[in-house]
Design a protein around this motif. Structure first.
Motif, PDB file in Angstrom:
ATOM      1  N   GLY A 182       0.984  -1.209  -0.007  1.00 29.50           N
ATOM      2  CA  GLY A 182      -0.101   0.021  -0.020  1.00 29.50           C
ATOM      3  C   GLY A 182       0.910   1.290   0.028  1.00 29.50           C
ATOM      4  N   SER A 183       1.867   1.242  -0.941  1.00 30.25           N
ATOM      5  CA  SER A 183       2.835   2.363  -0.950  1.00 30.25           C
ATOM      6  C   SER A 183       2.363   3.926  -1.261  1.00 30.25           C
ATOM      7  CB  SER A 183       4.121   1.813  -1.707  1.00 30.25           C
ATOM      8  OG  SER A 183       3.641   1.499  -3.030  1.00 30.25           O
ATOM      9  N   GLY A 184       1.130   3.789  -2.164  1.00 31.54           N
ATOM     10  CA  GLY A 184       0.519   5.025  -2.276  1.00 31.54           C
ATOM     11  C   GLY A 184       1.552   5.946  -3.098  1.00 31.54           C
ATOM     12  N   LEU A 188       7.073   7.827   1.710  1.00 32.87           N
ATOM     13  CA  LEU A 188       8.017   7.362   2.499  1.00 32.87           C
ATOM     14  C   LEU A 188       8.882   5.842   1.938  1.00 32.87           C
ATOM     15  CD1 LEU A 188       5.026   6.889   5.355  1.00 32.87           C
ATOM     16  CD2 LEU A 188       7.031   8.581   5.293  1.00 32.87           C
ATOM     17  N   LEU A 208       4.049  -1.833  -3.508  1.00 27.83           N
ATOM     18  CA  LEU A 208       2.896  -2.435  -3.998  1.00 27.83           C
ATOM     19  C   LEU A 208       1.462  -1.704  -3.893  1.00 27.83           C
ATOM     20  CD1 LEU A 208       1.990  -5.421  -5.350  1.00 27.83           C
ATOM     21  CD2 LEU A 208       0.915  -5.612  -3.196  1.00 27.83           C
ATOM     22  N   ASP A 209       0.904  -1.403  -4.860  1.00 26.62           N
ATOM     23  CA  ASP A 209      -0.652  -0.619  -4.595  1.00 26.62           C
ATOM     24  C   ASP A 209      -1.467  -0.936  -5.511  1.00 26.62           C
ATOM     25  OD1 ASP A 209      -0.904   2.007  -2.807  1.00 26.62           O
ATOM     26  OD2 ASP A 209      -2.367   1.912  -4.329  1.00 26.62           O
ATOM     27  N   LYS A 211      -3.628   0.964  -6.774  1.00 28.34           N
ATOM     28  CA  LYS A 211      -3.989   2.074  -7.782  1.00 28.34           C
ATOM     29  C   LYS A 211      -2.722   2.286  -9.177  1.00 28.34           C
ATOM     30  CE  LYS A 211      -6.120   4.992  -4.410  1.00 28.34           C
ATOM     31  NZ  LYS A 211      -5.393   5.796  -3.325  1.00 28.34           N
ATOM     32  N   GLY A 235      -0.956  -4.446  -7.781  1.00 27.47           N
ATOM     33  CA  GLY A 235      -1.397  -5.757  -7.067  1.00 27.47           C
ATOM     34  C   GLY A 235      -2.147  -5.510  -5.499  1.00 27.47           C
ATOM     35  N   HIS A 253      -0.606   2.740   6.614  1.00 29.22           N
ATOM     36  CA  HIS A 253      -2.026   3.390   6.528  1.00 29.22           C
ATOM     37  C   HIS A 253      -2.662   2.692   5.186  1.00 29.22           C
ATOM     38  CE1 HIS A 253       0.691   6.934   8.277  1.00 29.22           C
ATOM     39  NE2 HIS A 253      -0.408   6.505   8.999  1.00 29.22           N
ATOM     40  N   ALA A 258      -6.585  -4.557   4.935  1.00 30.53           N
ATOM     41  CA  ALA A 258      -5.370  -4.781   4.183  1.00 30.53           C
ATOM     42  C   ALA A 258      -4.224  -4.808   4.984  1.00 30.53           C
ATOM     43  CB  ALA A 258      -5.259  -3.652   3.403  1.00 30.53           C
TER      44      ALA A 258
HETATM   45  C1  LIG Z   1      -3.422   6.173   2.632  1.00 29.75           C
HETATM   46  S1  LIG Z   1      -2.636   5.446   1.513  1.00 29.75           S
HETATM   47  C2  LIG Z   1      -0.831   5.363   2.245  1.00 29.75           C
HETATM   48  C3  LIG Z   1       0.148   5.498   1.255  1.00 29.75           C
HETATM   49  C4  LIG Z   1       1.467   5.272   2.127  1.00 29.75           C
HETATM   50  N1  LIG Z   1       1.823   3.986   2.462  1.00 29.75           N
HETATM   51  C5  LIG Z   1       1.826   6.287   3.142  1.00 29.75           C
HETATM   52  O1  LIG Z   1       1.565   6.050   4.556  1.00 29.75           O
HETATM   53  O2  LIG Z   1       1.920   7.556   3.002  1.00 29.75           O
HETATM   54  C6  LIG Z   1      -3.053   3.745   1.321  1.00 29.75           C
HETATM   55  C7  LIG Z   1      -2.665   3.126   0.074  1.00 29.75           C
HETATM   56  O3  LIG Z   1      -2.979   1.725   0.293  1.00 29.75           O
HETATM   57  C8  LIG Z   1      -3.270   1.097  -0.861  1.00 29.75           C
HETATM   58  N2  LIG Z   1      -4.240  -0.032  -0.601  1.00 29.75           N
HETATM   59  C9  LIG Z   1      -5.202  -0.144   0.152  1.00 29.75           C
HETATM   60  N3  LIG Z   1      -5.531  -1.645   0.188  1.00 29.75           N
HETATM   61  C10 LIG Z   1      -4.385  -2.298  -0.611  1.00 29.75           C
HETATM   62  C11 LIG Z   1      -4.606  -3.608  -0.979  1.00 29.75           C
HETATM   63  N4  LIG Z   1      -5.620  -4.437  -0.486  1.00 29.75           N
HETATM   64  N5  LIG Z   1      -3.548  -3.877  -1.670  1.00 29.75           N
HETATM   65  C12 LIG Z   1      -2.653  -3.055  -2.273  1.00 29.75           C
HETATM   66  N6  LIG Z   1      -2.790  -1.694  -1.963  1.00 29.75           N
HETATM   67  C13 LIG Z   1      -3.837  -1.243  -1.186  1.00 29.75           C
HETATM   68  C14 LIG Z   1      -4.268   2.364  -1.420  1.00 29.75           C
HETATM   69  O4  LIG Z   1      -4.474   2.135  -2.613  1.00 29.75           O
HETATM   70  C15 LIG Z   1      -3.475   3.308  -0.874  1.00 29.75           C
HETATM   71  O5  LIG Z   1      -2.528   3.962  -2.120  1.00 29.75           O
END
Ligand SMILES: C[S@@+](CC[C@H](N)C(=O)[O-])C[C@H]1O[C@@H](n2cnc3c(N)ncnc32)[C@H](O)[C@@H]1O
Length: 391
Positions: A182-184, A188, A208-209, A211, A235, A253, A258
């Motif tokens: 969930g690297s968004g 970080l 991995l994300d 989006k 993924g 986050h 997740a």
């Molecule tokens: C709030 S952002 C946080 C981004 C980053 N990790 C940070 O803390 O700044 C959460 C990210 O997790 C991703 N995400 C949520 N559920 C997920 C899943 N099941 N598999 C992969 N990515 C996921 C979302 O698409 C989003 O980009």
């Protein structure tokens, strides 16, 4: 220096969200108002607010676009004799004559400097030095100045790296495999890669994300920065299969369950270290019951927070069952919401006492009328095996 230069300074300050204050005083004839505009920061959002004083009344108006503030300055500079413009630590005193404007530049009084002064903490990635990824991700400008609107992000990055620095002792220097679930937008992830490289590690990091757009943006940015062993992939955490060992699993986050999927993967791979900041845990919200604790449960907000705390406590105990020494600590959240916990878990091997943790876990589940939750369900077979329970 002339009025044109002052207008340019104002525009720059607005563009970079530097704290600014513009005060007009001594209204000219026919104008009864005194006015000022201030930068306001509220829950991570920046805007500018005008206060117009008339007798003992005060009127407020908010500006969201910098152009509105520029127009406001242009309009009112004709209607006042004096103006004070404070940008960060510098004061520009203007005497607005009919033909000529006199401008005096001086250092702002001490109280006005406090904010900037306090900011100068010993950060791992210090302000004043242009760090390539921070410039590329628009956290700081090319001169190394952190944009005011990104200051929380800057602090969060540095706080995160302090936590990473603490766990380096458990990680190999060579061929250090990391996955960031969930690297968004990956502020970080980039910070981690850069930091480890600077510390002499050889990190191989995958973000991995779900989006597509952010994955593609991050991949391009990594290439642009020549961060060769930082890759991004599209993924779902729950389905991700790793090739080979993973030393460090990160999940910051990632929403709701997740985080459970990420923790379960880390356990499955026997990652040496796990860092996870949970977010918006809804799963237990509708499931928790307690006759004794109705006082909590009848208020939505308290129930939500309690459900989140229970989820994290359960995660902590389950990690211990699998041999991880687990600490739950404070992390800086961007939005200053209760989403500011970080689970730090370090694999200890056989030295832990799974029975005690499992007992704690069962007792917490029983207290709130729960049977399981996402992480438990994923790992159920392994839990039963460790605890010697029947299938
Ligand atoms: C709030 S952002 C946080 C981004 C980053 N990790 C940070 O803390 O700044 C959460 C990210 O997790 C991703 N995400 C949520 N559920 C997920 C899943 N099941 N598999 C992969 N990515 C996921 C979302 O698409 C989003 O980009």
């Amino acid at each position: 220096m002339d009025l044109k230069k002052i207008a340019e300074l104002i525009t720059n300050a607005l563009e970079e969200y530097q704290p600014i204050k513009i005060i007009f005083s001594q209204p000219k004839k026919g104008n009864e108002f005194k006015r000022r505009v201030l930068t306001i920061k509220n829950q991570g959002f920046f805007f500018w607010q005008e206060e117009a004083f008339f007798g003992n009344q005060v009127f407020h108006k908010n500006f969201k676009k910098k152009e509105e503030v520029e127009a406001w300055f242009e309009q009112h500079k004709e209607q006042y004799v004096q103006a004070l413009i404070r940008i960060e630590e510098t004061d520009y005193q203007l005497l607005l004559g009919q033909k000529r404007t006199k401008i005096r530049v001086q250092t702002a009084p001490k109280e006005a400097k406090i904010e900037s002064h306090n900011r100068k903490k010993n950060y791992i990635f210090a302000e004043g030095i242009p760090h390539d990824f921070l410039v590329e991700l628009k956290v700081m400008n090319k001169a190394g100045k952190v944009y005011a609107a990104k200051y929380d992000k800057f602090r969060q990055i540095n706080r995160y790296l302090e936590i990473v620095a603490d766990v380096l002792q458990y990680l190999p220097k060579k061929s250090l495999k990391i996955i960031d679930f969930g690297s968004g937008k990956a502020y970080l992830t980039f910070a981690l890669y850069k930091y480890l490289t600077e510390q002499g590690y050889e990190p191989d990091v995958l973000g991995l994300d779900l989006k597509e757009d952010v994955v593609s943006f991050c991949q391009k940015t990594a290439e642009k920065l020549n961060y060769h062993n930082l890759k991004f992939a599209l993924g779902d955490i729950a389905d991700w299969q790793s090739q080979g060992k993973i030393d460090l699993v990160i999940s910051l986050h990632a929403c709701d369950t997740a985080t459970d999927a990420a923790l379960a993967k880390a356990i499955e791979w026997d990652a040496r270290v796990i860092l996870a900041a949970p977010c918006c845990q809804h799963e237990l919200m509708d499931k928790i019951k307690s006759e004794e604790q109705k006082a909590f449960l009848r208020h939505g907000i308290l129930k939500e927070r309690l459900a989140a705390l229970i989820t994290d406590a359960l995660r902590g105990e389950l990690l211990e069952v699998f041999g991880y020494k687990t600490d739950i600590m404070e992390f800086i959240s961007l939005e200053h919401t209760p989403k500011n916990l970080l689970i730090k878990a370090v694999q200890q091997g056989k030295t832990t006492k799974p029975k005690t943790s499992f007992k704690n876990l069962e007792s917490l589940l029983a207290t709130y009328g729960l049977e399981n939750w996402a992480m438990y369900r994923i790992l159920e077979k392994d839990i039963k095996k460790i605890m010697g329970l029947p299938d």
